[in-house]
Design a protein around this motif. Sequence first.
Motif, PDB file in Angstrom:
ATOM      1  N   ARG A 263     -47.076  29.036   9.368  1.00 11.75           N
ATOM      2  CA  ARG A 263     -45.974  28.126   9.072  1.00 11.75           C
ATOM      3  C   ARG A 263     -46.433  26.934   8.242  1.00 11.75           C
ATOM      4  NH1 ARG A 263     -41.324  27.451  11.600  1.00 11.75           N
ATOM      5  NH2 ARG A 263     -41.705  25.221  11.671  1.00 11.75           N
ATOM      6  N   LEU A 266     -46.534  27.074   4.283  1.00 10.57           N
ATOM      7  CA  LEU A 266     -45.336  27.180   3.446  1.00 10.57           C
ATOM      8  C   LEU A 266     -45.007  25.829   2.822  1.00 10.57           C
ATOM      9  CD1 LEU A 266     -43.051  29.432   5.676  1.00 10.57           C
ATOM     10  CD2 LEU A 266     -44.702  30.106   3.929  1.00 10.57           C
ATOM     11  N   HIS A 270     -40.492  27.313   0.366  1.00  7.66           N
ATOM     12  CA  HIS A 270     -40.594  28.331   1.412  1.00  7.66           C
ATOM     13  C   HIS A 270     -41.495  29.483   1.003  1.00  7.66           C
ATOM     14  CE1 HIS A 270     -37.479  26.898   4.337  1.00  7.66           C
ATOM     15  NE2 HIS A 270     -37.335  26.086   3.323  1.00  7.66           N
ATOM     16  N   SER A 308     -43.785  34.837   3.693  1.00  8.29           N
ATOM     17  CA  SER A 308     -44.387  34.432   4.963  1.00  8.29           C
ATOM     18  C   SER A 308     -44.718  35.631   5.856  1.00  8.29           C
ATOM     19  CB  SER A 308     -43.458  33.473   5.698  1.00  8.29           C
ATOM     20  OG  SER A 308     -42.210  34.087   5.896  1.00  8.29           O
TER      21      SER A 308
ATOM     22  N   PRO B 107     -41.790  23.059   4.804  1.00 10.70           N
ATOM     23  CA  PRO B 107     -40.677  23.742   4.144  1.00 10.70           C
ATOM     24  C   PRO B 107     -39.351  22.972   4.197  1.00 10.70           C
ATOM     25  CG  PRO B 107     -41.529  25.016   6.013  1.00 10.70           C
ATOM     26  CD  PRO B 107     -42.471  23.898   5.778  1.00 10.70           C
ATOM     27  N   TYR B 108     -39.207  22.023   5.117  1.00  6.78           N
ATOM     28  CA  TYR B 108     -37.941  21.285   5.202  1.00  6.78           C
ATOM     29  C   TYR B 108     -38.019  19.928   4.518  1.00  6.78           C
ATOM     30  CZ  TYR B 108     -36.876  25.062   8.281  1.00  6.78           C
ATOM     31  OH  TYR B 108     -36.675  26.333   8.765  1.00  6.78           O
ATOM     32  N   PRO B 389     -32.788  24.990   5.370  1.00  8.00           N
ATOM     33  CA  PRO B 389     -33.671  24.122   4.592  1.00  8.00           C
ATOM     34  C   PRO B 389     -32.963  22.809   4.283  1.00  8.00           C
ATOM     35  CG  PRO B 389     -33.592  26.306   3.650  1.00  8.00           C
ATOM     36  CD  PRO B 389     -32.560  26.270   4.729  1.00  8.00           C
TER      37      PRO B 389
END
Lengths: 392, 392
Positions: A263, A266, A270, A308, B107-108, B389
Amino acid sequence: MAAAFSCPVFLPSTFSYNENRYHGRIKIKINATSSTKVKTLNEIAGAGKGSSSLATSTEIGHLSQEQIRQRIPTKKQLVDPYRQGLIIERGVGYRQTVVVRSYEVGPYKTATLESLLNLFQETALNHVWMSGLLSNGFGATHGMVRNNLIWVVSRMQVQVDHYPIWGEVLEIDTWVGASGKNGMRRDWLIRSQATGITYARATSTWVMMNEKTRRLSKMPEEVRDEISPWFIDKRAINEDVPEKIVKLDDNARYVNSDLKPKRSDLDMNHHVNNVKYVRWMLETIPDKFLESHQLSGIVLEYRRECGSSDRVQSLCQPDEDETLTNGVEQSLLKNMILTPGIMEGNGYLGPLDVKSYGYTHLLQIKGDSKNEEIVRGRTRWRKKLSTLPYSS
Amino acid sequence: MAAAFSCPVFLPSTFSYNENRYHGRIKIKINATSSTKVKTLNEIAGAGKGSSSLATSTEIGHLSQEQIRQRIPTKKQLVDPYRQGLIIERGVGYRQTVVVRSYEVGPYKTATLESLLNLFQETALNHVWMSGLLSNGFGATHGMVRNNLIWVVSRMQVQVDHYPIWGEVLEIDTWVGASGKNGMRRDWLIRSQATGITYARATSTWVMMNEKTRRLSKMPEEVRDEISPWFIDKRAINEDVPEKIVKLDDNARYVNSDLKPKRSDLDMNHHVNNVKYVRWMLETIPDKFLESHQLSGIVLEYRRECGSSDRVQSLCQPDEDETLTNGVEQSLLKNMILTPGIMEGNGYLGPLDVKSYGYTHLLQIKGDSKNEEIVRGRTRWRKKLSTLPYSS
């Protein structure tokens, strides 16, 4: 709604250090130590829209909060005191002053290649940020977003003459140029702020991909109109013929299988970040070699995105023959002779030693019927003069 | 030899942005684009010693080069324009303005906990840097180096109310205080520069270890004399009774074995960096939980160093009972009620939801006869309001 942020608050040309400095702060009385009267970000967002400072509107969507917090310029900015960035080269290049941070260096107090790659990404995005062209994506312009386009990197080349050390002040220049009809080149130079000596140089080529179809795209006219005024015909690395990187197969000397993206690997898109690819490549080289050598150059050719859920295999193969034969190595050799200080080992610059060592790399997704290439690479190495820690 | 650097060149109080700025540069004619006349760092080091600008001495050891390149102050500095740092709190606290970089977010688009921990380490070291007390180690003072002492962290607690987002400008305050007779406390506050709202707070306790014997040490008088004038009696987190963290055993719900430190995990002290420990802890929590929850607090109790050859096991156990029982959780709950905006999910601040989820953690070295604890931990989590996201 975006109109409220069309003129982000940037301090012009001087950065005042004042203990009670609140320049640019949205003028809401905040008492951070008082526990009951703290305003929520929602309330701040309401105030930012022009309502009174006591606004308690909770109808604000998260986009306006994001805009208040990020303040992406919608017009070209010449300086950014927070990023210590400025527009140079007759208005189209970008320079940022950075300090090498404690967590960006490895055990020998020298910046890691990963840190340099991170700083390349950061300065590139800040360049677009300053241009006023940045939309709310990962470096995409407004025109690209209208066409569902994202940037993908196809090639990256880095040469490191000297590794910066912890606490050192650097100037990083970056600029863009044309690459064929539909691509863009982006280059970087890293210099010591104290001496002006060039430490590293890099070049990369980028193409556009349709975010939905995942197919490469031509550059639309509206995007060309946005970015081509920023093109400079200047190169950080002179390379007449780009080196061809052979494709490794199962006979490669070193193989690291079953690498799993985590995780934390990323990025905002993403996807597994490019920097992670380099880590996987370098980790496949034996520790014994890594302990006694320092990376002097790397070339990466990207073939495919990695998601991923993919399981990745890293292969590498040392050059059998240590004679310098191909383009990159010759240009590296030339560079070494011109810069006698290149043989840096842990900050100590010793006598000239032109011997360098090469590895060929491949990252691929191991499939049932066939494998899919993610990236091919070449790395060049020089012997460290000392394997002792930098200090103590 | 150090005398040459007793007065490092720092620009006072304003930071002039000028394309041809060479303030503070050692005055040697450098033409970076000319390939034959580039001075080596050895030559620069010779010049820095007070010899003529054409000095070509190659007798300079690497220490003087390091000093020229790092410029660690030997006297207290009030501002550092490169680090955007300044001394506050009547001369003993430190504040640094930072921008959340593109590679510090997940990723966010929100900063990762790892990035916050990295920024804590960076600002702590820069605080010591500004004090004039920094010797050439990892935060050790001159007196500590004379006594072969290094800092080791024994406890760390972080509360995150809001995660900063990419491009956001932050102010990080840090200060130190007494902790018992031989320890030191270091606290941090992270605020939004735009609104002044507090995003995160942290506290840590540190003790001294003899670098050679690896045994904990009393604080020598000369070290107390150096650091105690910097102590402030102020706390970022009010915690009456530190929570006791139970020790997990083989019955823990989730176990991740055979974790191997990699070369890139080692820091300047040649140890696995604390930030890596946190990554190992969090990676043991199931992906499904991580996707729908956001970390709101963490407590770490360090027991033992981890070397590069150790094989590490990460255990974790979710709380069976979701009622909030112990000290940390109650203080967290209190904090949540006082700060209605705490329930941030991807930048959107929604309605108050006091439910939180806890995990207990253990990292240990798996031995043949017995296991050795590296660190115990507790994490608290809140539900994300959206798993979409941040943008697009």
